[in-house]
Write an enzyme that holds these catalytic residues in place. Structure first.
Site, short mmCIF file in Angstrom:
data_model
loop_
_atom_site.label_atom_id
_atom_site.label_comp_id
_atom_site.label_asym_id
_atom_site.label_seq_id
_atom_site.Cartn_x
_atom_site.Cartn_y
_atom_site.Cartn_z
N LYS A 97 2.17 11.51 -3.25
CA LYS A 97 1.10 10.87 -4.03
C LYS A 97 0.14 11.88 -4.63
O LYS A 97 -0.48 11.64 -5.65
CB LYS A 97 0.36 9.89 -3.13
CG LYS A 97 -0.52 8.87 -3.83
CD LYS A 97 -0.95 7.84 -2.81
CE LYS A 97 -1.99 6.89 -3.35
NZ LYS A 97 -2.37 5.91 -2.34
N ASP A 151 0.88 -1.17 0.00
CA ASP A 151 0.00 0.00 0.00
C ASP A 151 0.91 1.22 0.00
O ASP A 151 1.50 1.57 1.02
CB ASP A 151 -0.89 -0.02 1.25
CG ASP A 151 -1.70 1.28 1.40
OD1 ASP A 151 -1.80 2.05 0.42
OD2 ASP A 151 -2.24 1.51 2.50
N ASP A 195 -13.51 3.99 1.90
CA ASP A 195 -12.06 4.02 2.11
C ASP A 195 -11.58 5.47 2.13
O ASP A 195 -11.45 6.11 1.09
CB ASP A 195 -11.37 3.22 0.99
CG ASP A 195 -9.86 3.20 1.12
OD1 ASP A 195 -9.36 3.52 2.21
OD2 ASP A 195 -9.18 2.85 0.14
N GLU A 200 -7.67 0.39 -4.26
CA GLU A 200 -7.61 0.33 -2.80
C GLU A 200 -8.89 -0.20 -2.15
O GLU A 200 -8.81 -1.02 -1.23
CB GLU A 200 -7.24 1.71 -2.26
CG GLU A 200 -5.77 2.04 -2.52
CD GLU A 200 -5.41 3.49 -2.25
OE1 GLU A 200 -6.28 4.25 -1.78
OE2 GLU A 200 -4.25 3.87 -2.53
#
Length: 614
Positions: free
Chosen positions: A71, A9, A201, A175
């Site tokens: 990110k 992850d 999420d 994800e």
């Protein structure tokens, strides 16, 4: 080479790595002993690179050398509004180089310019080295998770960073899908009864929702929605802005031009947010922040924080609602609501979700920061050839949201991949040249359900040139449309005579369109079926007319009849020119024109044995 495959992850705030081996899931601790690794990269004066926990600590002292939230810059252009908004809060330098964000680090002897991809590579290199140290053998294969709404550029940058770090990526896994896999594995969900689950999420930088259907060991992803720029860091930034306003109004001081103070403030606000998840109030303490005060104390209550973040919290619920509408389900159809991501620890978030689902009990992970990595490890075990990683197979299926295809020369849609086709998939169609000695073909690529291509969503264009000179209809080009396991659409064209090829990669993730648009596209096609049938008939007549005229003209020219039958030749040329501007509302005119030209040229065609006629 080792066959062992790990699950990674690669997070905005923290990264985590997991492994399924000998029927057990385990988190691989880093060299510092931590179960998660902060996604921080720090550059020393001598340009040495430090990654993880120590990088985060050193960034507090020298924030201009500590890079984080990478990110959020991955695969984006510098002029992207999201990037510009982020720059307000980042203490390090980000400059515009050819409309790409570049991180600038002022070293002792030189200035470093790093792409977001390079920084992701540093994090992945640490993960690789730490995992190999933990397992005692090389690791070069991985499944890496990405937000469901990552576009093609973001996915390709992630793949490139992984390759640069020495990984072969077997799959980029969305994800929320990873979180669902982890939940089903952890809770031993089995049985043949069909049920629906929703994954919520919410991490540090991104938010995803996925609706899944489970029956036995099969998991089908029915729909996803989300936002690549909504997460815990945005809640932190709201607190930072709140404190800045207090400092301006009460102390006549703004820290926004002081990188070190902004970094400290961000840390304090992040910590306050975490405390407010377990306490009703806390105090943000700023020691030696300004010269006129040794210490500044700013109290903040949970209610105040919730009011600051009310709009952003509400956006997540709107996205949940939108996703359910898209897949034609109601909240009562959802059996399990699965929470993942560290930001789901916020009590107000949990309350809002529970209220939306009429008090339904929420399915929580003990460690929501780790469940996505564990899901990646389960997927990795499915793809691994290592016997020790064997796992009871869970079949995960993703599908295309809408049909995909190309338009022809009269704007009619050729559907290559139909809606709800399982991914990965590939389909090929053949196109022939319309005109004599045609040198190029252009293929407009669309997503949608309408027969009239221009009423669908335009994705991109592919042009192939330098075609082999040939009579009309005698040179063929094979067009292939494929979507790989990573959600990347590739459209390629190959001329069948010379084997010349050209391809283009298109953003095909559900993030390219809102799910409201997807739902509306399906409804629009259903409601306009009669109109589409009418257009289809019109397109057939128009296409036949153009091909008939062009090929007649070719035969007139080849057989030396252009002057003998000048009237017919000229009328064919005029019909081709006129018909290009005629739309479906001119269907009577196009039919009349076709009948006139066929009546005029048919006797000549038969007399002189015209070739290649339609």
């Amino acid at each position: 080479m080792s066959e062992t495959v790990i699950g990674i992850d690669l997070g905005t705030t923290n990264s985590c790595v997991s492994l399924h081996i000998n029927n057990k899931l385990k988190i691989l601790e880093n060299n510092e002993g931590g179960r998660i690794t902060p996604s921080y990269v720090f550059f020393t004066d001598q340009n040495a690179v430090i990654v993880g926990q120590y990088a985060k600590r050193m960034a507090d002292v020298k924030p201009e050398y500590g890079i984080y939230e990478i990110k959020r810059l991955v695969g984006r252009k510098f002029d992207d509004p999201y990037v510009k908004n982020n720059l307000t809060y980042l203490p390090f330098q980000v400059k515009n180089i050819s409309n790409e964000p570049a991180i600038i680090i002022q070293g002792k002897n030189q200035i470093l310019k790093k792409r977001p991809q390079d920084l992701c590579t540093y994090i992945l290199e640490k993960i690789k080295n730490d995992s190999e140290a933990k397992l005692g053998h090389p690791i070069d294969k991985a499944v890496i998770t990405v937000p469901a709404y990552f576009n093609i550029a973001q996915r390709e940058v992630t793949l490139a960073a992984a390759r640069q770090a020495g990984f072969t990526v077997l799959k980029l896994l969305n994800e929320p899908t990873a979180a669902a896999l982890s939940y089903y594995y952890e809770n031993k969900c089995s049985g043949d009864e069909q049920s629906y689950s929703l994954v919520y999420d919410l991490g540090g930088g991104t938010f995803d929702v996925a609706v899944l259907r489970k029956k036995g060991s099969d998991i089908d992803i029915l729909g996803v929605d989300g936002e690549t720029h909504l997460g815990g860091h945005d809640f932190d930034n709201l607190l930072v802005e709140h404190v800045c306003q207090i400092l301006i109004s009460k102390y006549n001081y703004t820290p926004k031009n002081d990188r070190r103070n902004m970094r400290r403030l961000h840390n304090e606000c992040e910590e306050a947010k975490k405390i407010l998840s377990i306490c009703e109030d806390t105090t943000i303490i700023l020691n030696a922040f300004i010269t006129t005060h040794n210490s500044i104390e700013i109290p903040i209550t949970r209610t105040e924080f919730e009011n600051l973040a009310k709009t952003l919290f509400g956006q997540t619920i709107e996205i949940v609602d939108r996703c359910l509408i898209k897949v034609n389900l109601t909240k009562n159809d959802i059996k399990e609501v699965i929470l993942s991501g560290g930001s789901t620890r916020i009590p107000k978030i949990q309350t809002m979700i529970s209220d939306y689902f009429d008090g339904k009990k929420l399915c929580k992970f003990v460690n929501p920061d780790e469940c996505v990595a564990e899901g990646a490890a389960i997927q990795a075990a499915m793809l691994s050839k290592d016997p020790a990683q064997e796992i009871s197979q869970i079949k995960v299926t993703d599908v295309t949201a809408l049909s995909l295809g190309i338009s022809n020369f009269v704007d009619a849609m050729t559907f290559l991949i139909k809606r709800n086709t399982p991914i990965p998939t590939s389909s090929t169609t053949k196109r022939i040249t319309v005109y004599n000695n045609q040198t190029n073909m252009t293929f407009d690529i669309y997503e949608g359900e309408r027969v009239d291509a221009k009423k669908n969503h335009f994705l991109g264009v592919l042009e192939i040139s330098d075609l082999t000179p040939a009579p009309p209809g005698q040179c063929a080009v094979a067009v292939t449309m494929s979507i790989d396991q990573n959600g990347i659409l590739t459209v390629s064209a190959r001329e069948t005579v010379s084997n010349k090829t050209k391809d283009v990669k298109i953003a095909y993730t559900r993030g390219t369109r809102s799910d409201t648009e997807v739902r509306n596209a399906v409804v629009d096609a259903r409601e306009n079926q009669v109109e589409d049938e009418r257009f289809n008939k019109f397109a057939e007549v128009k296409g036949y007319l153009i091909k008939y005229c062009v090929r007649s003209m070719y035969n007139f020219e080849q057989k030396g009849l252009t002057m003998t039958y000048k009237e017919a030749y000229d009328k064919c040329a005029e019909a081709v020119k006129t018909s290009k501007n005629l739309g479906v509302e001119d269907e009577q005119e196009i039919t009349k024109l076709k009948n006139e030209l066929v009546s005029l040229c048919s006797p000549i065609e038969k007399k002189y044995k015209f070739v290649n006629m339609p």
